[in-house]
Design a protein around this motif. Structure first.
Motif, PDB file in Angstrom:
ATOM      1  N   UNK A  32       1.310   9.240  -7.211  1.00 55.06           N
ATOM      2  CA  UNK A  32       1.189   8.166  -6.208  1.00 55.06           C
ATOM      3  C   UNK A  32       1.339   8.740  -4.803  1.00 55.06           C
ATOM      4  N   UNK A  33       2.293   9.652  -4.655  1.00 49.16           N
ATOM      5  CA  UNK A  33       2.522  10.246  -3.335  1.00 49.16           C
ATOM      6  C   UNK A  33       1.318  11.045  -2.870  1.00 49.16           C
ATOM      7  N   UNK A  34       0.579  11.625  -3.834  1.00 47.96           N
ATOM      8  CA  UNK A  34      -0.540  12.476  -3.418  1.00 47.96           C
ATOM      9  C   UNK A  34      -1.891  11.779  -3.590  1.00 47.96           C
ATOM     10  N   UNK A 111      -8.251  -4.097  -8.632  1.00 51.79           N
ATOM     11  CA  UNK A 111      -7.044  -3.462  -9.218  1.00 51.79           C
ATOM     12  C   UNK A 111      -5.801  -4.285  -8.912  1.00 51.79           C
ATOM     13  N   UNK A 112      -5.807  -4.947  -7.775  1.00 52.50           N
ATOM     14  CA  UNK A 112      -4.637  -5.749  -7.393  1.00 52.50           C
ATOM     15  C   UNK A 112      -4.615  -7.051  -8.201  1.00 52.50           C
ATOM     16  N   UNK A 113      -5.785  -7.598  -8.464  1.00 52.33           N
ATOM     17  CA  UNK A 113      -5.832  -8.793  -9.318  1.00 52.33           C
ATOM     18  C   UNK A 113      -5.256  -8.453 -10.701  1.00 52.33           C
ATOM     19  N   UNK A 204       3.403   0.111 -14.198  1.00 50.26           N
ATOM     20  CA  UNK A 204       3.461  -0.413 -12.822  1.00 50.26           C
ATOM     21  C   UNK A 204       3.025   0.666 -11.826  1.00 50.26           C
ATOM     22  N   UNK A 205       3.453   1.901 -12.070  1.00 51.29           N
ATOM     23  CA  UNK A 205       2.994   3.000 -11.209  1.00 51.29           C
ATOM     24  C   UNK A 205       1.472   3.133 -11.321  1.00 51.29           C
ATOM     25  N   UNK A 206       0.960   2.983 -12.534  1.00 53.46           N
ATOM     26  CA  UNK A 206      -0.494   3.052 -12.734  1.00 53.46           C
ATOM     27  C   UNK A 206      -1.213   1.982 -11.929  1.00 53.46           C
ATOM     28  N   UNK A 207      -0.642   0.782 -11.871  1.00 53.55           N
ATOM     29  CA  UNK A 207      -1.269  -0.287 -11.073  1.00 53.55           C
ATOM     30  C   UNK A 207      -1.273   0.075  -9.588  1.00 53.55           C
ATOM     31  N   UNK A 208      -0.194   0.702  -9.129  1.00 56.94           N
ATOM     32  CA  UNK A 208      -0.168   1.119  -7.722  1.00 56.94           C
ATOM     33  C   UNK A 208      -1.226   2.182  -7.461  1.00 56.94           C
ATOM     34  N   UNK A 209      -1.343   3.100  -8.410  1.00 57.93           N
ATOM     35  CA  UNK A 209      -2.344   4.161  -8.290  1.00 57.93           C
ATOM     36  C   UNK A 209      -3.747   3.546  -8.231  1.00 57.93           C
ATOM     37  N   UNK A 210      -3.997   2.562  -9.078  1.00 62.79           N
ATOM     38  CA  UNK A 210      -5.307   1.909  -9.104  1.00 62.79           C
ATOM     39  C   UNK A 210      -5.559   1.152  -7.786  1.00 62.79           C
ATOM     40  N   UNK A 211      -4.502   0.542  -7.251  1.00 58.97           N
ATOM     41  CA  UNK A 211      -4.635  -0.146  -5.954  1.00 58.97           C
ATOM     42  C   UNK A 211      -5.041   0.863  -4.870  1.00 58.97           C
ATOM     43  N   UNK A 212      -4.392   2.034  -4.864  1.00 57.46           N
ATOM     44  CA  UNK A 212      -4.748   3.046  -3.859  1.00 57.46           C
ATOM     45  C   UNK A 212      -6.198   3.498  -4.061  1.00 57.46           C
ATOM     46  N   UNK A 213      -6.609   3.593  -5.321  1.00 61.19           N
ATOM     47  CA  UNK A 213      -7.998   3.977  -5.615  1.00 61.19           C
ATOM     48  C   UNK A 213      -8.970   2.957  -5.043  1.00 61.19           C
ATOM     49  N   UNK A 214      -8.687   1.685  -5.250  1.00 54.85           N
ATOM     50  CA  UNK A 214      -9.561   0.621  -4.726  1.00 54.85           C
ATOM     51  C   UNK A 214      -9.569   0.626  -3.198  1.00 54.85           C
ATOM     52  N   UNK A 215      -8.399   0.860  -2.612  1.00 52.79           N
ATOM     53  CA  UNK A 215      -8.329   0.887  -1.139  1.00 52.79           C
ATOM     54  C   UNK A 215      -9.154   2.056  -0.599  1.00 52.79           C
ATOM     55  N   UNK A 216      -9.099   3.162  -1.306  1.00 53.30           N
ATOM     56  CA  UNK A 216      -9.854   4.339  -0.889  1.00 53.30           C
ATOM     57  C   UNK A 216     -11.353   4.067  -1.013  1.00 53.30           C
ATOM     58  N   UNK A 217     -11.730   3.474  -2.125  1.00 56.97           N
ATOM     59  CA  UNK A 217     -13.122   3.144  -2.401  1.00 56.97           C
ATOM     60  C   UNK A 217     -13.643   2.155  -1.362  1.00 56.97           C
ATOM     61  N   UNK A 218     -12.795   1.209  -1.030  1.00 55.60           N
ATOM     62  CA  UNK A 218     -13.146   0.155  -0.081  1.00 55.60           C
ATOM     63  C   UNK A 218     -13.438   0.728   1.301  1.00 55.60           C
ATOM     64  N   UNK A 219     -12.673   1.737   1.678  1.00 55.79           N
ATOM     65  CA  UNK A 219     -12.871   2.259   3.039  1.00 55.79           C
ATOM     66  C   UNK A 219     -14.120   3.113   3.099  1.00 55.79           C
TER      67      UNK A 219
END
Ligand code: HEM
Length: 221
Positions: A32-34, A111-113, A204-219
């Motif tokens: 998650x940190x990286x 991912x957040x849904x 739960x960590x996996x969900x956070x990781x997926x959220x970061x993935x979606x945010x990255x994809x979104x940008x």
């Protein structure tokens, strides 16, 4: 005949719950940190708008966490970790308004849904709810403080946009985290429930990781 501890039949893990949680999520934490989004955000390669996107997505996460927490407030397991001083939703709301966003007009990334659904599915299993509570709030009390510092430093965000990271009423974060771990260790849970808690924290960590993935994809879109 002697039995070496290594070959003995499986026995319940006797470590305290907090130690098991930390050990079981250590690799997920490093990931998650990286995560690209997190690394870029923390290194100053993004902008205030992208921090705002993260805060907007966290709004859905905390709305679910705190609604389910309210529903479980009479449950002795959930009640052991619930604390009004941790409540983040009103702060995220205020931060978003300060960042120029109307919280009524935002939508969750896919991912957040899914993350929200997972939190809501713990309404009937307080042990699994605690996993989500631990993953977010202990993170906010730890790395979250570094995040706030970097957001000020890199993007010039001020305290009115970063109230999410301020824990009024908690004097010493380290002492609070230690007492939180003590409360985890005293949870009235049997082995199977502890197992569910630990598994749910990894998820739960996996969900956070997926959220970061979606945010990255979104940008990048
Ligand atoms: C910017 C990225 C991050 C940084 C710099 C960071 C940093 C840290 C640090 C330094 C600690 C240790 C604090 C202590 O021992 O008291 C910590 C603990 C923790 N972090 Fe993070 N973190 C980051 C991201 C995350 C994310 C994305 C999550 C999950 C959503 C998370 C969840 C946690 C949890 C649950 C703990 C407590 C571990 C334990 O003691 O059981 N962190 N973090």
């Amino acid at each position: 005949m002697t039995t070496s501890p290594d070959t003995a039949s499986p026995v319940a893990d006797s470590r305290p719950i907090s130690a098991r949680l930390r050990a079981a999520t250590a690799v997920a934490h490093e990931r998650a940190e990286s995560a690209t989004f997190v690394d870029d955000l923390m290194s100053g390669r993004l902008d205030a708008g992208q921090y705002t996107s993260l805060a907007a997505q966290l709004y859905f996460v905390y709305r679910a966490l705190e609604q389910v927490g309210d529903d479980l407030s009479d449950d002795p397991v959930a009640a052991a970790v619930l604390d009004d001083k941790l409540r983040r939703l009103p702060r995220l709301h205020a931060d978003l308004v300060s960042l120029g966003i109307d919280p009524a007009g935002i939508t969750p990334l896919p991912a957040v849904a899914r993350y929200v659904e997972a939190i809501e599915a713990t309404r009937d299993d307080a042990a699994r709810y605690v996993a989500h509570h631990y993953t977010r709030y202990l993170g906010d009390l730890s790395g979250g403080q570094v995040v706030a510092h970097r957001m000020r430093q890199h993007y010039g965000l001020d305290d009115t946009a970063l109230s999410f990271y301020a824990f009024d009423g908690i004097d010493k974060l380290k002492r609070y985290k230690d007492s939180y771990r003590d409360r985890l260790d005293a949870l009235p849970l049997d082995d199977a429930a502890v197992e569910r808690l630990v598994e749910e924290a990894i998820s739960a960590f996996g969900h956070n990781q997926a959220m970061f993935g979606d945010l990255d994809h979104d940008r990048a879109a």
